[in-house]
Design a protein around this motif. Structure first.
Motif, PDB file in Angstrom:
ATOM      1  N   GLY A  92     -49.492  21.736  15.255  1.00 62.17           N
ATOM      2  CA  GLY A  92     -50.248  22.602  14.690  1.00 62.17           C
ATOM      3  C   GLY A  92     -50.245  23.998  14.074  1.00 62.17           C
ATOM      4  N   ARG A  93     -49.610  24.876  14.259  1.00 66.51           N
ATOM      5  CA  ARG A  93     -48.493  26.096  13.837  1.00 66.51           C
ATOM      6  C   ARG A  93     -47.803  25.993  13.046  1.00 66.51           C
ATOM      7  NH1 ARG A  93     -49.076  28.765  19.712  1.00 66.51           N
ATOM      8  NH2 ARG A  93     -47.978  26.790  20.534  1.00 66.51           N
ATOM      9  N   ASP A  99     -59.197  16.374  21.433  1.00 61.90           N
ATOM     10  CA  ASP A  99     -58.977  16.614  22.463  1.00 61.90           C
ATOM     11  C   ASP A  99     -59.400  18.080  23.023  1.00 61.90           C
ATOM     12  OD1 ASP A  99     -56.950  17.177  24.066  1.00 61.90           O
ATOM     13  OD2 ASP A  99     -55.509  18.255  22.143  1.00 61.90           O
ATOM     14  N   LYS A 109     -58.966  17.012  26.012  1.00 64.01           N
ATOM     15  CA  LYS A 109     -58.425  16.941  28.154  1.00 64.01           C
ATOM     16  C   LYS A 109     -59.234  17.080  29.348  1.00 64.01           C
ATOM     17  CE  LYS A 109     -54.347  19.097  26.113  1.00 64.01           C
ATOM     18  NZ  LYS A 109     -54.142  19.435  24.866  1.00 64.01           N
ATOM     19  N   LEU A 165     -47.531  18.794  30.216  1.00 62.87           N
ATOM     20  CA  LEU A 165     -47.567  19.137  28.884  1.00 62.87           C
ATOM     21  C   LEU A 165     -46.844  19.750  28.786  1.00 62.87           C
ATOM     22  CD1 LEU A 165     -50.774  21.393  30.078  1.00 62.87           C
ATOM     23  CD2 LEU A 165     -51.022  19.765  27.834  1.00 62.87           C
ATOM     24  N   THR A 166     -46.398  19.953  27.194  1.00 64.30           N
ATOM     25  CA  THR A 166     -45.031  20.084  27.197  1.00 64.30           C
ATOM     26  C   THR A 166     -44.297  21.523  26.595  1.00 64.30           C
ATOM     27  OG1 THR A 166     -46.481  20.137  24.402  1.00 64.30           O
ATOM     28  CG2 THR A 166     -45.597  19.126  24.533  1.00 64.30           C
ATOM     29  N   ARG A 219     -41.623  20.631  16.005  1.00 62.15           N
ATOM     30  CA  ARG A 219     -41.180  21.918  15.476  1.00 62.15           C
ATOM     31  C   ARG A 219     -40.236  21.006  14.149  1.00 62.15           C
ATOM     32  NH1 ARG A 219     -45.109  23.078  16.974  1.00 62.15           N
ATOM     33  NH2 ARG A 219     -45.502  25.131  18.075  1.00 62.15           N
ATOM     34  N   LYS A 278     -57.303  17.403  14.436  1.00 62.23           N
ATOM     35  CA  LYS A 278     -57.469  17.691  15.981  1.00 62.23           C
ATOM     36  C   LYS A 278     -58.008  18.835  15.700  1.00 62.23           C
ATOM     37  CE  LYS A 278     -54.539  19.090  19.485  1.00 62.23           C
ATOM     38  NZ  LYS A 278     -55.453  20.023  20.726  1.00 62.23           N
ATOM     39  N   GLN A 325     -44.246  26.642  23.267  1.00 58.47           N
ATOM     40  CA  GLN A 325     -43.607  25.008  23.398  1.00 58.47           C
ATOM     41  C   GLN A 325     -42.413  25.119  24.387  1.00 58.47           C
ATOM     42  OE1 GLN A 325     -46.371  22.564  23.273  1.00 58.47           O
ATOM     43  NE2 GLN A 325     -46.605  22.388  22.035  1.00 58.47           N
ATOM     44  N   ASP A 331     -56.633  24.852  15.501  1.00 62.50           N
ATOM     45  CA  ASP A 331     -56.679  25.593  16.476  1.00 62.50           C
ATOM     46  C   ASP A 331     -57.271  26.952  15.717  1.00 62.50           C
ATOM     47  OD1 ASP A 331     -56.313  23.317  18.228  1.00 62.50           O
ATOM     48  OD2 ASP A 331     -53.878  23.595  17.571  1.00 62.50           O
TER      49      ASP A 331
END
Ligand SMILES: O=C(O)c1cc(=O)[nH]c(=O)n1[C@@H]1O[C@H](COP(=O)(O)O)[C@@H](O)[C@H]1O
Length: 234
Positions: free
Chosen positions: A211-212, A66, A68, A120-121, A182, A39, A191, A17
């Motif tokens: 991701g992060r 991704d 969507k 979505l989370t 996480r 991704k 999230q 991202d």
């Protein structure tokens, strides 16, 4: 690099991202052989990520595109065909019956795995109510997982907290991929429905998306290795 099995490595998908290809390439370069699956989402796709996808595939990596997708059937079917022609491994669509059926047609005869994004989370029951939905998260995820099965797509994206229910619906042969992951103590960010990497796998996920926890870590290699070690023990 630790001695983690290749199969375990493929279970972790790192979300690139980033706002531009050079930032994404810098991370891929830094992670080297540690990460095998990337991704490419909306932000990077707009900034040249589709060409990066081709480069990553050429370098032997797997790519999850991704996007969507959610549009009329003809558009989704043709976009899915275009993604399959690029050799990406995973493509996401929103888990609406028409959309999933169209994507299944577009992916037919190719190895592309189409995954339906259930809820979505970053959404909880209140967010769904605000958006006009009558059902809460659990019922909506349950409904959409069943519809993904009927549409004949490869599987779904869901929160790790929904993975056990979704696995029971989809059975052992479909894909269950969970973002919203996480490691213990990591920053949650936006999230809302999260679990640790080990919890996600124990609940029935095939793969996790991170991701992060990797991209924003002071040492991304160490962060990725720690998650892989957790997956290896799960
Ligand atoms: O389809 C996805 O990958 C996705 C679905 C979802 O419900 N929640 C979700 O976070 N994602 C993606 O997973 C990644 C999670 O990133 P982090 O929160 O930074 O780990 C992002 O790239 C999101 O776009």
């Amino acid at each position: 690099m630790s001695l983690v099995d290749a199969k375990v490595r493929d279970r972790m998908i790192v979300a690139l991202d980033y706002p531009n290809v050079s930032a994404a390439e810098a991370l891929v370069w830094q992670l080297g052989d540690v990460v095998t699956f990337y991704k490419i989402g909306l932000e990077l796709s707009i900034a040249g990520g589709l060409d990066l996808a081709a480069d990553l595939i050429g370098a032997g990596k797997k790519v999850f595109l991704d996007l969507k997708l959610h549009d009329i059937g003809n558009t989704v079917e043709r976009a899915t065909e275009a993604a399959a022609a690029r050799g990406v491994h995973i493509l996401t669509v929103h888990a609406y019956p028409q959309t999933m059926a169209a994507a299944a047609r577009g992916a037919k005869g190719s190895p592309l795995e189409v995954l339906g994004v259930t809820v979505l989370t970053s959404y909880d029951d209140a967010d769904l109510a605000t958006a006009g939905y009558r059902m809460g998260v659990t019922d909506t995820v349950r409904l959409r997982a069943g519809q993904a099965l009927e549409a004949g797509i490869a599987g779904v994206i869901c929160a790790p907290t929904d993975a056990a229910m979704v696995r029971a619906i989809l059975g052992p042969d479909r894909r269950v991929v969970t973002p919203g992951v996480r490691p213990k103590g990591a920053d949650v960010g936006d999230q809302k429905r999260i679990a640790t990497p080990a919890e996600a796998i124990a609940a029935g996920a095939d793969r996790i998306v991170v991701g992060r926890p990797v991209t924003a870590a002071a040492d991304p290699v160490a962060a990725a290795e720690a998650i892989l070690a957790e997956l290896a023990g799960a």
